[in-house]
Design a protein around this motif. Structure first.
Motif, PDB file in Angstrom:
ATOM      1  N   GLN A 115     -12.048-108.840  35.291  1.00 50.36           N
ATOM      2  CA  GLN A 115     -11.042-108.108  36.070  1.00 50.36           C
ATOM      3  C   GLN A 115      -9.952-107.604  35.127  1.00 50.36           C
ATOM      4  OE1 GLN A 115      -9.281-110.320  39.298  1.00 50.36           O
ATOM      5  NE2 GLN A 115      -7.948-108.640  39.922  1.00 50.36           N
ATOM      6  N   VAL A 116      -9.773-106.282  35.059  1.00 50.34           N
ATOM      7  CA  VAL A 116      -8.716-105.718  34.222  1.00 50.34           C
ATOM      8  C   VAL A 116      -7.398-105.860  34.979  1.00 50.34           C
ATOM      9  CG1 VAL A 116      -9.129-103.349  35.055  1.00 50.34           C
ATOM     10  CG2 VAL A 116      -8.017-103.724  32.839  1.00 50.34           C
ATOM     11  N   LEU A 117      -6.351-106.295  34.272  1.00 54.71           N
ATOM     12  CA  LEU A 117      -5.103-106.678  34.929  1.00 54.71           C
ATOM     13  C   LEU A 117      -3.984-105.665  34.795  1.00 54.71           C
ATOM     14  CD1 LEU A 117      -5.082-110.438  33.852  1.00 54.71           C
ATOM     15  CD2 LEU A 117      -5.967-109.453  35.974  1.00 54.71           C
ATOM     16  N   ASP A 118      -4.097-104.716  33.867  1.00 55.15           N
ATOM     17  CA  ASP A 118      -2.969-103.806  33.622  1.00 55.15           C
ATOM     18  C   ASP A 118      -3.354-102.335  33.754  1.00 55.15           C
ATOM     19  OD1 ASP A 118      -4.547-103.774  31.397  1.00 55.15           O
ATOM     20  OD2 ASP A 118      -2.957-104.244  29.953  1.00 55.15           O
ATOM     21  N   ARG A 119      -4.406-102.047  34.489  1.00 54.47           N
ATOM     22  CA  ARG A 119      -4.732-100.677  34.879  1.00 54.47           C
ATOM     23  C   ARG A 119      -5.586-100.729  36.135  1.00 54.47           C
ATOM     24  NH1 ARG A 119      -9.865 -98.674  34.225  1.00 54.47           N
ATOM     25  NH2 ARG A 119     -11.292 -99.969  33.013  1.00 54.47           N
ATOM     26  N   LYS A 120      -5.693 -99.609  36.836  1.00 51.56           N
ATOM     27  CA  LYS A 120      -6.539 -99.539  38.025  1.00 51.56           C
ATOM     28  C   LYS A 120      -7.950 -99.173  37.598  1.00 51.56           C
ATOM     29  CE  LYS A 120      -7.053 -97.302  42.537  1.00 51.56           C
ATOM     30  NZ  LYS A 120      -6.502 -96.305  43.491  1.00 51.56           N
ATOM     31  N   PRO A 121      -8.947-100.015  37.896  1.00 56.84           N
ATOM     32  CA  PRO A 121     -10.316 -99.710  37.455  1.00 56.84           C
ATOM     33  C   PRO A 121     -10.936 -98.593  38.285  1.00 56.84           C
ATOM     34  CG  PRO A 121     -10.297-101.684  38.816  1.00 56.84           C
ATOM     35  CD  PRO A 121      -8.852-101.298  38.615  1.00 56.84           C
ATOM     36  N   ASN A 122     -11.835 -97.857  37.649  1.00 52.68           N
ATOM     37  CA  ASN A 122     -12.621 -96.844  38.346  1.00 52.68           C
ATOM     38  C   ASN A 122     -13.881 -97.486  38.917  1.00 52.68           C
ATOM     39  OD1 ASN A 122     -10.961 -94.562  37.578  1.00 52.68           O
ATOM     40  ND2 ASN A 122     -11.821 -94.780  35.525  1.00 52.68           N
ATOM     41  N   LYS A 123     -14.424 -96.891  39.979  1.00 50.65           N
ATOM     42  CA  LYS A 123     -15.709 -97.317  40.504  1.00 50.65           C
ATOM     43  C   LYS A 123     -16.787 -96.519  39.774  1.00 50.65           C
ATOM     44  CE  LYS A 123     -18.176 -98.291  44.783  1.00 50.65           C
ATOM     45  NZ  LYS A 123     -18.110 -98.307  46.273  1.00 50.65           N
ATOM     46  N   ILE A 124     -17.691 -97.205  39.085  1.00 48.06           N
ATOM     47  CA  ILE A 124     -18.626 -96.554  38.171  1.00 48.06           C
ATOM     48  C   ILE A 124     -19.501 -95.525  38.881  1.00 48.06           C
ATOM     49  CG2 ILE A 124     -20.632 -96.971  36.678  1.00 48.06           C
ATOM     50  CD1 ILE A 124     -19.273 -99.609  35.827  1.00 48.06           C
ATOM     51  N   PHE A 125     -19.915 -95.810  40.109  1.00 46.68           N
ATOM     52  CA  PHE A 125     -20.789 -94.873  40.822  1.00 46.68           C
ATOM     53  C   PHE A 125     -20.045 -94.053  41.877  1.00 46.68           C
ATOM     54  CE2 PHE A 125     -24.302 -96.608  38.587  1.00 46.68           C
ATOM     55  CZ  PHE A 125     -25.281 -95.620  38.657  1.00 46.68           C
ATOM     56  N   GLU A 126     -18.745 -93.895  41.687  1.00 40.38           N
ATOM     57  CA  GLU A 126     -17.972 -93.041  42.583  1.00 40.38           C
ATOM     58  C   GLU A 126     -18.533 -91.617  42.581  1.00 40.38           C
ATOM     59  OE1 GLU A 126     -15.113 -92.445  45.388  1.00 40.38           O
ATOM     60  OE2 GLU A 126     -15.254 -94.322  44.250  1.00 40.38           O
ATOM     61  N   LYS A 127     -18.819 -91.077  43.769  1.00 42.64           N
ATOM     62  CA  LYS A 127     -19.290 -89.698  43.963  1.00 42.64           C
ATOM     63  C   LYS A 127     -20.592 -89.421  43.204  1.00 42.64           C
ATOM     64  CE  LYS A 127     -14.632 -87.914  44.775  1.00 42.64           C
ATOM     65  NZ  LYS A 127     -13.595 -86.943  44.352  1.00 42.64           N
ATOM     66  N   ARG A 128     -21.404 -90.445  43.043  1.00 40.67           N
ATOM     67  CA  ARG A 128     -22.724 -90.265  42.423  1.00 40.67           C
ATOM     68  C   ARG A 128     -23.775 -90.972  43.270  1.00 40.67           C
ATOM     69  NH1 ARG A 128     -23.785 -91.847  36.801  1.00 40.67           N
ATOM     70  NH2 ARG A 128     -22.606 -93.758  37.180  1.00 40.67           N
ATOM     71  N   LEU A 129     -25.037 -90.677  42.986  1.00 35.10           N
ATOM     72  CA  LEU A 129     -26.144 -91.287  43.704  1.00 35.10           C
ATOM     73  C   LEU A 129     -26.707 -92.464  42.921  1.00 35.10           C
ATOM     74  CD1 LEU A 129     -28.191 -88.183  44.972  1.00 35.10           C
ATOM     75  CD2 LEU A 129     -26.130 -89.243  45.944  1.00 35.10           C
ATOM     76  N   TRP A 130     -27.224 -93.428  43.685  1.00 36.14           N
ATOM     77  CA  TRP A 130     -28.036 -94.470  43.055  1.00 36.14           C
ATOM     78  C   TRP A 130     -29.171 -93.780  42.292  1.00 36.14           C
ATOM     79  CZ3 TRP A 130     -33.270 -95.479  44.095  1.00 36.14           C
ATOM     80  CH2 TRP A 130     -33.784 -96.647  43.535  1.00 36.14           C
TER      81      TRP A 130
END
Length: 359
Positions: free
Chosen positions: A236-251
């Motif tokens: 868990q990164v504590l000093d930034r907002k993490p991105n969702k790796i598959f945001e707006k992409r397909l499996w």
């Protein structure tokens, strides 16, 4: 019959050219057993493929030193998309896969000779084991971890998949999920800070909480002795907002698309997942058929939406040319296959590169 988790069956990797990727892992990291190569329609993953069946090519590769395999997965009817942002440590989903190695100096030297792209030097983990990070030619990050589990001796120095590093947003919720559903009940370490071994990884200079989980010894069946024990490292990164790796992409798009567990007792697991608030999002209901292998598969999402696949294997080829298969539905699910049967899969060892077609 309750659920038996036999181990990590495979890490799914979305790629643009499956045969090219197979060749690299075969030559470089010893994944030289080609269990199947199947080209067909992925018709059941509609929640993750924009509601449409998709044409695809899938290869399953194993490393007989021990550990899970690789499902190398390629769309054949669309161009797979890369992540919107470069994947940084702590982004939500699989950050990297962990491969076991009984011989860290040997595999590090081999990779150096192959001009591998290292992301760190060899370092020592908190429990005194060595490890290092690298990336494959398609920017999939890998950690090679010292581990003495050995199913079958090999010359490569690197074994199969023994786990993953997973970015999470709520550490306590994720620990509960991986402990209660997947049985990772041992906390090996839980530490917070800025970590030297992360320095070469994208985004590795931030502050993190890292929790390494393993499971207690447990009953296994089928291919459990080949797959071996495994571990999950939650970050868990504590000093930034993490991105969702598959945001707006397909499996199936580029990168690590899922982590798959080999199990027995799918019907019981379905009810267990529902009771824990993580119901199946995909369920093949009876049996899928990939031509040379068959079984029952399902998917759930972890607390951050990362896909976990479960496969109850029914049929696996041993001597395809003679039509000899293992029928696991007729065996005691809590009894591992004899080693000589599993080792017979070495007849599928690839001894030369695929011819890579233009696509």
């Amino acid at each position: 019959m309750k659920t038996t988790i036999n181990g990590i069956q495979q890490m799914g990797i979305g790629v643009a050219n499956a045969r090219e990727v197979f060749n690299w892992y075969y030559k470089t990291l010893g994944f030289d057993i080609l269990v199947f190569e199947d080209e067909s329609t992925a018709a059941l993953m509609l929640p993750y493929t924009d509601g449409l069946p998709r044409e695809r090519l899938a290869l399953l590769a194993l490393n007989m030193i021990g550990g899970g395999g690789l499902e190398i997965w390629q769309y054949t009817d669309r161009i797979p998309q890369p992540p919107i942002n470069e994947i940084s440590v702590g982004d939500l989903g699989v950050n990297l896969m962990k491969l076991r190695s009984p011989a860290i100096p040997q595999i590090h030297s081999k990779l150096a000779s192959a001009q591998a792209s290292f992301l760190s030097d060899v370092a020592t983990l908190g429990e005194g084991k060595s490890h290092f990070f690298l990336t494959d030619p398609w920017n999939n990050h890998i950690q090679i971890v010292e581990d003495d589990y050995l199913f079958s001796p090999g010359k490569n120095g690197s074994g199969g998949v023994m786990g993953a590093m997973i970015g999470v947003s709520d550490m306590e919720a994720s620990i509960r999920f991986y402990k209660e559903l997947l049985g990772y009940d041992q906390v090996i370490y839980d530490k917070t800070g800025i970590f030297q071994d992360f320095r070469g990884l994208p985004g590795g200079d931030h502050s993190f909480r890292r929790v390494l989980l393993r499971h207690s010894p447990r009953p296994i069946g089928g291919f459990g002795e080949l797959l071996g024990p495994s571990e999950m490292e939650l970050v868990q990164v504590l000093d930034r907002k993490p991105n969702k790796i598959f945001e707006k992409r397909l499996w199936g798009d580029l990168g690590y698309i899922h982590l798959c567990f080999d199990i027995s007792g799918m019907d019981y697991l379905r009810e267990e997942c529902k009771a824990l608030g993580h119901p199946f999002t995909v369920d093949s209901s009876d049996s899928f058929d990939m031509g040379e292998a068959a079984g029952h598969f399902s998917y759930v999402e972890d607390p951050d939406g990362m896909l976990i696949e479960f496969v109850e294997t029914h049929k696996v080829p041993i001597l395809k040319k003679l039509g000899i298969y293992i029928n696991l539905k007729k065996r005691n699910p809590h009894k591992p296959l004899p080693k000589w049967i599993v080792k017979a899969m070495q007849v599928h060892r690839v001894k030369g590169e695929f011819n890579i077609p233009n696509r």
